[in-house]
Design a protein around this motif. Sequence first.
Motif, PDB file in Angstrom:
ATOM      1  N   ALA A 188       1.286   0.712  12.159  1.00  0.00           N
ATOM      2  CA  ALA A 188       1.730   0.268  13.487  1.00  0.00           C
ATOM      3  C   ALA A 188       0.637  -0.517  14.199  1.00  0.00           C
ATOM      4  O   ALA A 188       0.903  -1.560  14.835  1.00  0.00           O
ATOM      5  CB  ALA A 188       2.152   1.482  14.316  1.00  0.00           C
ATOM      6  N   ARG A 189      -0.603  -0.050  14.118  1.00  0.00           N
ATOM      7  CA  ARG A 189      -1.709  -0.743  14.772  1.00  0.00           C
ATOM      8  C   ARG A 189      -1.940  -2.122  14.191  1.00  0.00           C
ATOM      9  O   ARG A 189      -2.333  -3.052  14.905  1.00  0.00           O
ATOM     10  CB  ARG A 189      -2.978   0.090  14.646  1.00  0.00           C
ATOM     11  CG  ARG A 189      -2.996   1.332  15.547  1.00  0.00           C
ATOM     12  CD  ARG A 189      -4.227   2.157  15.306  1.00  0.00           C
ATOM     13  NE  ARG A 189      -4.273   3.325  16.196  1.00  0.00           N
ATOM     14  CZ  ARG A 189      -5.132   4.316  16.060  1.00  0.00           C
ATOM     15  NH1 ARG A 189      -6.031   4.298  15.078  1.00  0.00           N
ATOM     16  NH2 ARG A 189      -5.103   5.330  16.905  1.00  0.00           N
ATOM     17  N   LEU A 190      -1.678  -2.267  12.881  1.00  0.00           N
ATOM     18  CA  LEU A 190      -1.875  -3.550  12.225  1.00  0.00           C
ATOM     19  C   LEU A 190      -0.621  -4.418  12.263  1.00  0.00           C
ATOM     20  O   LEU A 190      -0.628  -5.541  11.740  1.00  0.00           O
ATOM     21  CB  LEU A 190      -2.303  -3.328  10.765  1.00  0.00           C
ATOM     22  CG  LEU A 190      -3.686  -2.686  10.571  1.00  0.00           C
ATOM     23  CD1 LEU A 190      -3.892  -2.274   9.117  1.00  0.00           C
ATOM     24  CD2 LEU A 190      -4.782  -3.653  11.001  1.00  0.00           C
ATOM     25  N   GLY A 191       0.448  -3.896  12.844  1.00  0.00           N
ATOM     26  CA  GLY A 191       1.681  -4.668  12.925  1.00  0.00           C
ATOM     27  C   GLY A 191       2.400  -4.820  11.605  1.00  0.00           C
ATOM     28  O   GLY A 191       3.133  -5.795  11.399  1.00  0.00           O
ATOM     29  N   LEU A 192       2.228  -3.828  10.692  1.00  0.00           N
ATOM     30  CA  LEU A 192       2.826  -3.903   9.362  1.00  0.00           C
ATOM     31  C   LEU A 192       4.109  -3.093   9.288  1.00  0.00           C
ATOM     32  O   LEU A 192       4.189  -1.989   9.833  1.00  0.00           O
ATOM     33  CB  LEU A 192       1.849  -3.366   8.312  1.00  0.00           C
ATOM     34  CG  LEU A 192       0.535  -4.125   8.159  1.00  0.00           C
ATOM     35  CD1 LEU A 192      -0.414  -3.363   7.237  1.00  0.00           C
ATOM     36  CD2 LEU A 192       0.799  -5.523   7.622  1.00  0.00           C
ATOM     37  N   VAL A 211      -7.877   5.085   5.597  1.00  0.00           N
ATOM     38  CA  VAL A 211      -6.494   4.628   5.478  1.00  0.00           C
ATOM     39  C   VAL A 211      -6.338   3.244   6.106  1.00  0.00           C
ATOM     40  O   VAL A 211      -5.863   2.303   5.463  1.00  0.00           O
ATOM     41  CB  VAL A 211      -5.530   5.633   6.140  1.00  0.00           C
ATOM     42  CG1 VAL A 211      -4.093   5.139   6.014  1.00  0.00           C
ATOM     43  CG2 VAL A 211      -5.673   7.014   5.516  1.00  0.00           C
ATOM     44  N   ALA A 212      -6.748   3.124   7.362  1.00  0.00           N
ATOM     45  CA  ALA A 212      -6.641   1.818   8.034  1.00  0.00           C
ATOM     46  C   ALA A 212      -7.489   0.774   7.332  1.00  0.00           C
ATOM     47  O   ALA A 212      -7.066  -0.382   7.187  1.00  0.00           O
ATOM     48  CB  ALA A 212      -7.061   1.959   9.492  1.00  0.00           C
ATOM     49  N   ALA A 213      -8.668   1.179   6.871  1.00  0.00           N
ATOM     50  CA  ALA A 213      -9.550   0.227   6.181  1.00  0.00           C
ATOM     51  C   ALA A 213      -8.910  -0.251   4.888  1.00  0.00           C
ATOM     52  O   ALA A 213      -9.010  -1.434   4.530  1.00  0.00           O
ATOM     53  CB  ALA A 213     -10.898   0.890   5.897  1.00  0.00           C
ATOM     54  N   ALA A 214      -8.227   0.644   4.177  1.00  0.00           N
ATOM     55  CA  ALA A 214      -7.580   0.267   2.920  1.00  0.00           C
ATOM     56  C   ALA A 214      -6.446  -0.722   3.165  1.00  0.00           C
ATOM     57  O   ALA A 214      -6.291  -1.705   2.424  1.00  0.00           O
ATOM     58  CB  ALA A 214      -7.060   1.512   2.210  1.00  0.00           C
ATOM     59  N   VAL A 247       0.859  -1.186   0.000  1.00  0.00           N
ATOM     60  CA  VAL A 247       0.000   0.000   0.000  1.00  0.00           C
ATOM     61  C   VAL A 247       0.893   1.232   0.000  1.00  0.00           C
ATOM     62  O   VAL A 247       1.738   1.393   0.886  1.00  0.00           O
ATOM     63  CB  VAL A 247      -0.952   0.030   1.204  1.00  0.00           C
ATOM     64  CG1 VAL A 247      -1.705   1.369   1.250  1.00  0.00           C
ATOM     65  CG2 VAL A 247      -1.958  -1.121   1.105  1.00  0.00           C
ATOM     66  N   ILE A 248       0.718   2.083  -1.004  1.00  0.00           N
ATOM     67  CA  ILE A 248       1.466   3.332  -1.123  1.00  0.00           C
ATOM     68  C   ILE A 248       0.581   4.462  -0.602  1.00  0.00           C
ATOM     69  O   ILE A 248      -0.429   4.796  -1.226  1.00  0.00           O
ATOM     70  CB  ILE A 248       1.872   3.595  -2.587  1.00  0.00           C
ATOM     71  CG1 ILE A 248       2.726   2.456  -3.137  1.00  0.00           C
ATOM     72  CG2 ILE A 248       2.607   4.943  -2.709  1.00  0.00           C
ATOM     73  CD1 ILE A 248       2.938   2.507  -4.642  1.00  0.00           C
ATOM     74  N   VAL A 249       0.928   5.000   0.538  1.00  0.00           N
ATOM     75  CA  VAL A 249       0.191   6.131   1.109  1.00  0.00           C
ATOM     76  C   VAL A 249       0.955   7.389   0.724  1.00  0.00           C
ATOM     77  O   VAL A 249       2.087   7.595   1.173  1.00  0.00           O
ATOM     78  CB  VAL A 249       0.060   6.012   2.634  1.00  0.00           C
ATOM     79  CG1 VAL A 249      -0.739   7.190   3.190  1.00  0.00           C
ATOM     80  CG2 VAL A 249      -0.596   4.690   3.015  1.00  0.00           C
ATOM     81  N   THR A 250       0.358   8.220  -0.117  1.00  0.00           N
ATOM     82  CA  THR A 250       1.074   9.364  -0.679  1.00  0.00           C
ATOM     83  C   THR A 250       0.335  10.671  -0.446  1.00  0.00           C
ATOM     84  O   THR A 250      -0.897  10.725  -0.516  1.00  0.00           O
ATOM     85  CB  THR A 250       1.331   9.158  -2.187  1.00  0.00           C
ATOM     86  OG1 THR A 250       1.977  10.315  -2.729  1.00  0.00           O
ATOM     87  CG2 THR A 250       0.045   8.893  -2.956  1.00  0.00           C
ATOM     88  N   GLU A 251       1.089  11.734  -0.171  1.00  0.00           N
ATOM     89  CA  GLU A 251       0.496  13.049   0.038  1.00  0.00           C
ATOM     90  C   GLU A 251      -0.015  13.651  -1.267  1.00  0.00           C
ATOM     91  O   GLU A 251      -0.774  14.620  -1.253  1.00  0.00           O
ATOM     92  CB  GLU A 251       1.521  13.998   0.665  1.00  0.00           C
ATOM     93  CG  GLU A 251       2.148  13.500   1.954  1.00  0.00           C
ATOM     94  CD  GLU A 251       1.193  13.498   3.128  1.00  0.00           C
ATOM     95  OE1 GLU A 251       0.224  14.275   3.126  1.00  0.00           O
ATOM     96  OE2 GLU A 251       1.411  12.697   4.074  1.00  0.00           O
ATOM     97  N   ALA A 281       1.392  10.371   8.004  1.00  0.00           N
ATOM     98  CA  ALA A 281       1.405  10.128   9.454  1.00  0.00           C
ATOM     99  C   ALA A 281       0.271   9.197   9.844  1.00  0.00           C
ATOM    100  O   ALA A 281       0.438   8.315  10.700  1.00  0.00           O
ATOM    101  CB  ALA A 281       1.289  11.455  10.203  1.00  0.00           C
ATOM    102  N   ARG A 282      -0.889   9.377   9.226  1.00  0.00           N
ATOM    103  CA  ARG A 282      -2.007   8.473   9.512  1.00  0.00           C
ATOM    104  C   ARG A 282      -1.716   7.074   8.982  1.00  0.00           C
ATOM    105  O   ARG A 282      -2.105   6.074   9.589  1.00  0.00           O
ATOM    106  CB  ARG A 282      -3.283   9.047   8.897  1.00  0.00           C
ATOM    107  CG  ARG A 282      -3.660  10.390   9.508  1.00  0.00           C
ATOM    108  CD  ARG A 282      -4.987  10.909   9.006  1.00  0.00           C
ATOM    109  NE  ARG A 282      -5.174  12.263   9.532  1.00  0.00           N
ATOM    110  CZ  ARG A 282      -5.254  13.355   8.816  1.00  0.00           C
ATOM    111  NH1 ARG A 282      -5.191  13.273   7.501  1.00  0.00           N
ATOM    112  NH2 ARG A 282      -5.410  14.544   9.376  1.00  0.00           N
ATOM    113  N   GLY A 283      -1.049   7.013   7.843  1.00  0.00           N
ATOM    114  CA  GLY A 283      -0.655   5.721   7.315  1.00  0.00           C
ATOM    115  C   GLY A 283       0.305   4.999   8.236  1.00  0.00           C
ATOM    116  O   GLY A 283       0.200   3.780   8.436  1.00  0.00           O
TER     117      GLY A 283
END
Length: 377
Positions: A111-115, A82-85, A4-8, A104-106
């Motif tokens: 972190a919450r998902l342990g990724l 973001v988390a859902a994706a 997953v690419i989280v981009t601004e 930052a949200r990504g």
Amino acid sequence: MRVVIVTESFPPDVNGVAHCAQQTALHLVRRGHDPLVVAPALTGALAATGPDADAPCPVVRVPSLPLPGYPQVRVALPSRRVAAALAAHRAEIVHLAGPFVLGARGMTAAARLGLPAVAVYQTDLAGYARTYVGTGEAAAWRRLRAVHGAADRTLAPSTAAVRDLEAHGIGRIRLWRRGVDTGRFRPGLRDEDLRRSLAPAGETLVGYVGRLAPEKRVDLLAGVCGLPGVRVVIVGDGPSEPGLRAALPGAVFLGRRTGADLARIFASLDVFAHTGPYETFCQTVQEAMAAGVPVVAPASGGPLDLVDHRRTGLLVPPEDPGALREAVAAFAAAPALRAVYGRAGRAAVEGRTWAAVGDELIGHYREVLRERTAVAA
């Protein structure tokens, strides 16, 4: 790999973060991986035209607002998407492109998902804070430390960026430069009809390509506009355009250009002049070199790695209009020298393809995944 690419920022935005994210997604698809992009949502005409129809992979858009005073830049709003994706894509690794707000949200979601997460440093946000508000550098670095400090690895695009990150307490850094499309940007696209339209009296064409915003310091080209036999060509748009039209007499403003049109303009220039002092890399310098055009750029940030002084271009003191003018004048007076520098520039970037740097990136992903596995064991 499921990435997953989280981009601004992402196309149709035109900037370094958007372009690099797109090229990364495209390369992952070509290598048989499964990327998903998460990016700020667009509004108005851009949203209505289905901007992601030609994207190399699925794109999840997160609600956003335009940055005050600079509507071309959009800032993501708080969202659970973001988390859902990340969960829905069953991500194995998260790529944070230029992380600051959405990134930052990504990072939090990963972190919450342990990724594991790889954070790609691309924007001198502290420099931007200094330019736009005259303060806020310390706050920008605190934010960057929080995001990059939580990532498994930070990838920096230049040796200057590595030094900046280390100086501000960020570790686990590796150098990862950007690629350039040497098939699209090439000397053979030089267009004499275009040159005659831009310089009807046979003037030397000196071009700037990029956003027209305060931090880019395009106003430094005012002295170049006064050089005899020189025509300045400005490609790009942004909030500074009205002021620059007044400050750069005689300059030709072509607006935003992309694709084959942009490549043709690059190849038709005689000199490329970059003015911004806050570049962590400076992709347009590479594109100019690929097009066989000698470069004048500030001796700071990314251009220090890209420009071989007195071989592929000239490095000048940052924010020094006199030095910039003198360097351009030296090239304008020496067509043979321009040709020599242009050929050297093209040769210097021929191996910097997006395929090559994309494979390097995949190598970083694999190393991070192995390190995570070793720690878990």
